[in-house]
Design a protein around this motif. Structure first.
Motif, PDB file in Angstrom:
ATOM      1  N   LYS A 118       0.857  -1.175  -0.137  1.00 30.97           N
ATOM      2  CA  LYS A 118      -0.118  -0.117  -0.007  1.00 30.97           C
ATOM      3  C   LYS A 118       0.708   0.960  -0.145  1.00 30.97           C
ATOM      4  CE  LYS A 118      -3.553  -2.477   0.389  1.00 30.97           C
ATOM      5  NZ  LYS A 118      -4.450  -2.749  -0.636  1.00 30.97           N
ATOM      6  N   SER A 122      -5.305   0.485  10.012  1.00 28.15           N
ATOM      7  CA  SER A 122      -5.701   1.017   7.954  1.00 28.15           C
ATOM      8  C   SER A 122      -4.473   1.600   7.640  1.00 28.15           C
ATOM      9  CB  SER A 122      -6.830   1.108   8.435  1.00 28.15           C
ATOM     10  OG  SER A 122      -6.574   1.550   6.470  1.00 28.15           O
ATOM     11  N   TYR A 123      -4.157   1.885   6.258  1.00 27.60           N
ATOM     12  CA  TYR A 123      -3.185   2.428   6.058  1.00 27.60           C
ATOM     13  C   TYR A 123      -3.787   3.379   5.305  1.00 27.60           C
ATOM     14  CZ  TYR A 123      -5.273   1.664   1.844  1.00 27.60           C
ATOM     15  OH  TYR A 123      -6.010   1.269   0.413  1.00 27.60           O
ATOM     16  N   LYS A 124      -4.946   3.904   5.658  1.00 30.50           N
ATOM     17  CA  LYS A 124      -5.699   4.881   5.642  1.00 30.50           C
ATOM     18  C   LYS A 124      -5.961   6.296   6.241  1.00 30.50           C
ATOM     19  CE  LYS A 124      -9.093   2.396   2.860  1.00 30.50           C
ATOM     20  NZ  LYS A 124     -10.122   1.475   2.126  1.00 30.50           N
ATOM     21  N   LYS A 125      -5.746   5.759   7.380  1.00 29.65           N
ATOM     22  CA  LYS A 125      -5.923   7.037   8.557  1.00 29.65           C
ATOM     23  C   LYS A 125      -4.087   7.050   8.638  1.00 29.65           C
ATOM     24  CE  LYS A 125      -9.234   4.147  10.922  1.00 29.65           C
ATOM     25  NZ  LYS A 125      -9.912   3.267  12.493  1.00 29.65           N
TER      26      LYS A 125
END
Length: 430
Positions: free
Chosen positions: A367, A409-412
């Motif tokens: 990611k 999560s990598y989104k955070k």
């Protein structure tokens, strides 16, 4: 403190004027080179005025202390940069594991391969990989300091240890004198096994001969993988006790334990000249003076100035300015940790159902993140210690403290800086 490079990328004196730095960055007259320690590069010509800066290096086997000081102005000497670096100590275990895997693979695939242990020749000046890694880390730490500061003098503290005297004190024996230094404990014996059997009186140290077993074995107190074949790691056991111990049926007496190993002292004896000579070879042609000092001088200087015992404070004493103070009287220290850069083992050793071997590591990028990248989470900075293909990461502080029990999560996360082999964290000690 903000470290500054000129238009050509050469270091000049750092600045404490943070407001001016913000203006330069906002107007496009400077760009950020490094986040920690914060370093900028000017994009316009400037007067390259510098001062004499002394860099003290407290070499060690587990930690490196480093301090850059300058005489300063009428207000007194100033500290420009201080760091405490933690070295890697997993090289021996990783190499031993690789050796085990290699031998197992050869036994599976080429069972009757001819021996090839006499066709290698080590180059002059060869060092063991564990020692070479630490020497290289010392050189990298010095180079990183010289990249952000115009260092004019480097002072290295090296230490020499009398291993035979230290060993005699640990074992409660008489200290060697004169020619006794040339007559080690194994003098007159064919090999280590013969010496260990003689030392133990050809008697099992577990049952003291009660088993009546005449076959004697030499047992490693610590595994050979971590303890080696040193005499203080070997003990005589009869075959009955030896077999029973490895089956879990026999427990060795509590008196059987290895004395404190002298790995750190041995390392310092090996690396001190290799490191010092390499520093001279690199920096003397650049016009930087390189000098050597000793531990007893550093200790005397530290006590005389009433300073606490820390690696970076020892380095400050080594730099010849123990009275140097930090800006605004706040001790700003960069704590760094050396981590491995690559892991080339493809598969894990455990075999799952169907003869499938699990991959040992994730992909190079997951990611968009690498292992040990600096990331931001909820306004604070952390490092990526573990990654999953699903995109949930294990992020921690430099000390290894987890943010929470689960993954994130990598989104955070927000990527701040890619991994460079060193984890760096700035702390204000006082």
């Amino acid at each position: 403190m903000v470290y500054v490079l000129n238009q050509d990328g050469q270091p000049i004196m750092p600045t404490r004027n943070h407001a001016k730095v913000r203006v330069l960055l906002k107007n496009g007259k400077a760009k950020v080179i490094n986040r920690c320690p914060f370093t900028i590069q000017l994009l316009y010509p400037c007067d390259n005025q510098t001062q004499s800066i002394s860099l003290g290096v407290d070499a060690g086997s587990k930690h490196i202390g480093i301090s850059a000081t300058t005489k300063g102005d009428s207000t007194g000497a100033r500290v420009l940069y201080e760091a405490d670096v933690t070295l890697r100590n997993d090289i021996v275990e990783l190499l031993s594991t690789r050796r085990e895997n290699r031998r197992a693979r050869r036994n599976r695939k080429i069972r009757y391969r001819k021996p090839r242990f006499d066709n290698r020749r080590r180059k002059d000046g060869w060092l063991a990989p564990s020692v070479q890694n630490k020497v290289n880390t010392h050189l990298t730490v010095v180079a990183n300091a010289c990249k952000i500061l115009p260092v004019t003098k480097i002072v290295v503290e090296t230490a020499s240890f009398n291993l035979q005297k230290l060993k005699a004190d640990l074992e409660g024996l008489k200290r060697p004198e004169g020619i006794e230094y040339q007559q080690g404990e194994q003098l007159g014996f064919w090999n280590i096994r013969e010496y260990v059997l003689f030392r133990d009186g050809h008697t099992c140290q577990c049952c003291k001969g009660k088993s009546k077993d005449k076959i004697l074995n030499v047992h490693h107190i610590q595994s050979r993988k971590t303890g080696g074949d040193a005499p203080n790691n070997l003990i005589t056991l009869c075959e009955t006790c030896h077999t029973g111990y490895h089956k879990g049926l026999v427990k060795l007496p509590e008196s059987i334990k290895r004395n404190k190993p002298l790995k750190d002292a041995t390392f310092m004896g090996i690396m001190r000249w290799a490191f010092y000579n390499k520093v001279k070879e690199i920096y003397v042609p650049q016009g930087i003076d390189v000098h050597m000092t000793y531990g007893y001088i550093t200790k005397n200087t530290r006590i005389k100035n009433g300073l606490p015992k820390e690696h970076y404070i020892d380095a400050r004493c080594i730099s010849n300015y123990p009275e140097a103070i930090h800006p605004w009287n706040k001790t700003e220290v960069y704590y760094q940790k050396k981590v491995r850069c690559h892991n080339r083992q493809i598969h894990k050793m455990s075999i799952h159902k169907g003869g499938v071997r699990k991959l040992n590591q994730a992909e190079y990028l997951v990611k968009g993140y690498r292992l040990f990248d600096r990331v931001q989470y909820q306004g604070k900075e952390y490092f990526v210690f573990g990654r999953r293909k699903s995109g949930f990461f294990d992020i921690r502080t430099l000390d290894g403290e987890k943010v929470n029990k689960g993954s994130i999560s990598y989104k955070k996360l927000k990527l701040l800086e890619i991994s460079k082999g060193f984890l760096t964290e700035r702390k204000v000690v006082a």
